[in-house]
Scaffold this active site. Structure first.
Site, PDB file in Angstrom:
ATOM      1  N   MET A  30       0.838  -1.200   0.000  1.00 31.39           N
ATOM      2  CA  MET A  30       0.000   0.000   0.000  1.00 31.39           C
ATOM      3  C   MET A  30       0.875   1.252   0.000  1.00 31.39           C
ATOM      4  SD  MET A  30      -3.511  -0.698   2.028  1.00 31.39           S
ATOM      5  CE  MET A  30      -2.878  -0.424   3.675  1.00 31.39           C
ATOM      6  N   LEU A  33       6.681   3.015   1.714  1.00 36.36           N
ATOM      7  CA  LEU A  33       7.603   1.878   1.814  1.00 36.36           C
ATOM      8  C   LEU A  33       8.758   2.132   2.783  1.00 36.36           C
ATOM      9  CD1 LEU A  33       7.829   0.919  -1.982  1.00 36.36           C
ATOM     10  CD2 LEU A  33       6.181   0.151  -0.266  1.00 36.36           C
ATOM     11  N   ASP A  35      12.149  -0.286   5.040  1.00 32.80           N
ATOM     12  CA  ASP A  35      13.126  -1.359   4.819  1.00 32.80           C
ATOM     13  C   ASP A  35      12.490  -2.748   4.852  1.00 32.80           C
ATOM     14  OD1 ASP A  35      15.146   0.435   4.485  1.00 32.80           O
ATOM     15  OD2 ASP A  35      15.995   0.216   6.495  1.00 32.80           O
ATOM     16  N   HIS A  37       9.618  -3.516   3.512  1.00 33.70           N
ATOM     17  CA  HIS A  37       9.161  -3.739   2.134  1.00 33.70           C
ATOM     18  C   HIS A  37      10.342  -4.081   1.223  1.00 33.70           C
ATOM     19  CE1 HIS A  37       5.809  -1.011   3.575  1.00 33.70           C
ATOM     20  NE2 HIS A  37       5.125  -2.023   3.072  1.00 33.70           N
ATOM     21  N   GLN A  61     -10.280  -2.426   2.392  1.00 38.13           N
ATOM     22  CA  GLN A  61      -9.782  -3.113   3.586  1.00 38.13           C
ATOM     23  C   GLN A  61      -9.684  -2.222   4.813  1.00 38.13           C
ATOM     24  OE1 GLN A  61      -5.989  -4.048   1.520  1.00 38.13           O
ATOM     25  NE2 GLN A  61      -4.998  -3.652   3.490  1.00 38.13           N
ATOM     26  N   GLY A 149       4.884 -10.249   3.998  1.00 35.48           N
ATOM     27  CA  GLY A 149       5.598 -10.226   5.267  1.00 35.48           C
ATOM     28  C   GLY A 149       4.912 -11.071   6.326  1.00 35.48           C
ATOM     29  N   ASP A 152       2.248  -9.577   9.304  1.00 34.85           N
ATOM     30  CA  ASP A 152       0.795  -9.742   9.208  1.00 34.85           C
ATOM     31  C   ASP A 152       0.503 -11.238   9.108  1.00 34.85           C
ATOM     32  OD1 ASP A 152      -0.052  -6.880   9.081  1.00 34.85           O
ATOM     33  OD2 ASP A 152       1.219  -6.897   7.312  1.00 34.85           O
ATOM     34  N   LEU A 186       9.254  -3.254  11.908  1.00 38.18           N
ATOM     35  CA  LEU A 186       9.078  -2.148  10.971  1.00 38.18           C
ATOM     36  C   LEU A 186       7.655  -2.163  10.434  1.00 38.18           C
ATOM     37  CD1 LEU A 186      12.409  -2.026   8.926  1.00 38.18           C
ATOM     38  CD2 LEU A 186      11.843  -1.027  11.143  1.00 38.18           C
ATOM     39  N   SER A 187       7.039  -0.989  10.402  1.00 35.86           N
ATOM     40  CA  SER A 187       5.657  -0.861   9.947  1.00 35.86           C
ATOM     41  C   SER A 187       5.411   0.563   9.493  1.00 35.86           C
ATOM     42  CB  SER A 187       4.689  -1.206  11.083  1.00 35.86           C
ATOM     43  OG  SER A 187       3.365  -0.852  10.748  1.00 35.86           O
TER      44      SER A 187
END
Length: 283
Positions: A30, A33, A35, A37, A61, A149, A152, A186-187
């Site tokens: 989405m 981005l 690290d 990603h 979503q 990832g 999730d 990371l998010s």
């Protein structure tokens, strides 16, 4: 690097790649981005001839309109990062391109059970939106592999089930969580944290690791473990939202036959809802 915004142009490129016999990897995102990603992109590059990254903030979503409105759109910066990583193709469609008649009347894909349990119970419609857009991207890109990832965890399980049930000939690759040096996963949502909250945030992984240590030491009173973890999170400055210990293979309750458990934690820190997970061998 090609940046494509329309379905006809995407189909044209995919047809060309297929005729050339290229092995194609898809990394659905989405945008915004980081690290983590890039780790997905690197995994895709190692496994395929051509890497396609999709960037689409999917309205279907989001269960809360305010979350959709404030989700960061950073397409130019994202494309610069992907170009440095030598990604072949970026698919960045508009909402109108994906949902020409809106989301309300659009055909959807639903994965029974997995879409309404755990995270799905507190975010109605979220996983239906995920499975719908991912299946549409699979149809459009026709990848040989797709990288997701493991942060999730439930989403990854849902995608695997959808692929098996629908007969998609696609290898689903789960990529391990990438963490900052202090342990924080990371998010994109970490960007919502203030400087002070960012100092508190690694506490989520510490609580997660504490649960894992207890399970590995043989403790099995899951209700007590969860209650203590929730209390620890609240004392650290979080608002514990959901803590679950589930069978890692089925996401059902842990039983005597469970070989692996997954600890799933969600907690609010200010305006950011942070999630994390950790697997534990029970044998």
């Amino acid at each position: 690097m090609l940046i494509i915004e329309t379905l006809p142009l995407l189909r044209q490129q995919i047809r060309r790649l297929r005729m050339e016999g290229k092995r194609v990897a898809l990394v659905p995102t989405m945008g915004n981005l980081h690290d983590g990603h890039m780790k997905l992109v690197d995994e895709a590059k190692a496994r395929a001839d051509v890497v396609v990254v999709s960037i689409f903030v999917n309205p279907m979503q989001f269960d809360r309109p305010e979350d959709l409105a404030r989700y960061p759109r950073t397409l130019q910066e994202d494309c610069e990062k992907l170009n440095k990583r030598k990604v072949d193709l970026v698919f960045a469609p508009s909402v109108k391109e994906i949902y020409p008649n809106g989301t309300e009347t659009h055909t959807y894909v639903d994965v029974p059970g997995l879409s309404t349990m755990l995270e799905g119970a507190s975010r109605p419609g979220h996983f239906r939106g995920v499975s719908t857009i991912v299946s549409k991207l699979f149809n459009l890109v026709q990848p040989d592999i797709a990288c997701f990832g493991e942060k999730d965890f439930q989403q990854l399980a849902l995608i695997r089930k959808m692929v098996a049930d629908m007969g998609f000939d696609i290898e689903i690759v789960g990529v391990p969580i990438m963490r900052a040096k202090d342990g924080l996963a990371l998010s994109s949502r970490n960007g919502y944290l203030t400087a002070e909250q960012r100092k508190i945030a690694p506490g989520l992984y510490k609580v997660l690791s504490s649960i894992a240590d207890k399970l590995q030491a043989g403790e099995r009173d899951l209700d007590e473990i969860i209650a203590i973890a929730g209390q620890e999170l609240n004392e650290k400055g979080f608002r514990a939202d959901d803590i679950q210990i589930r069978d890692a293979d089925t996401l059902l309750e842990v039983s005597e036959t469970s070989k692996r458990a997954v600890i799933l934690v969600a907690a609010w820190l200010g305006d950011a809802r942070l999630i994390d997970n950790k697997m534990v061998e029970l044998a």
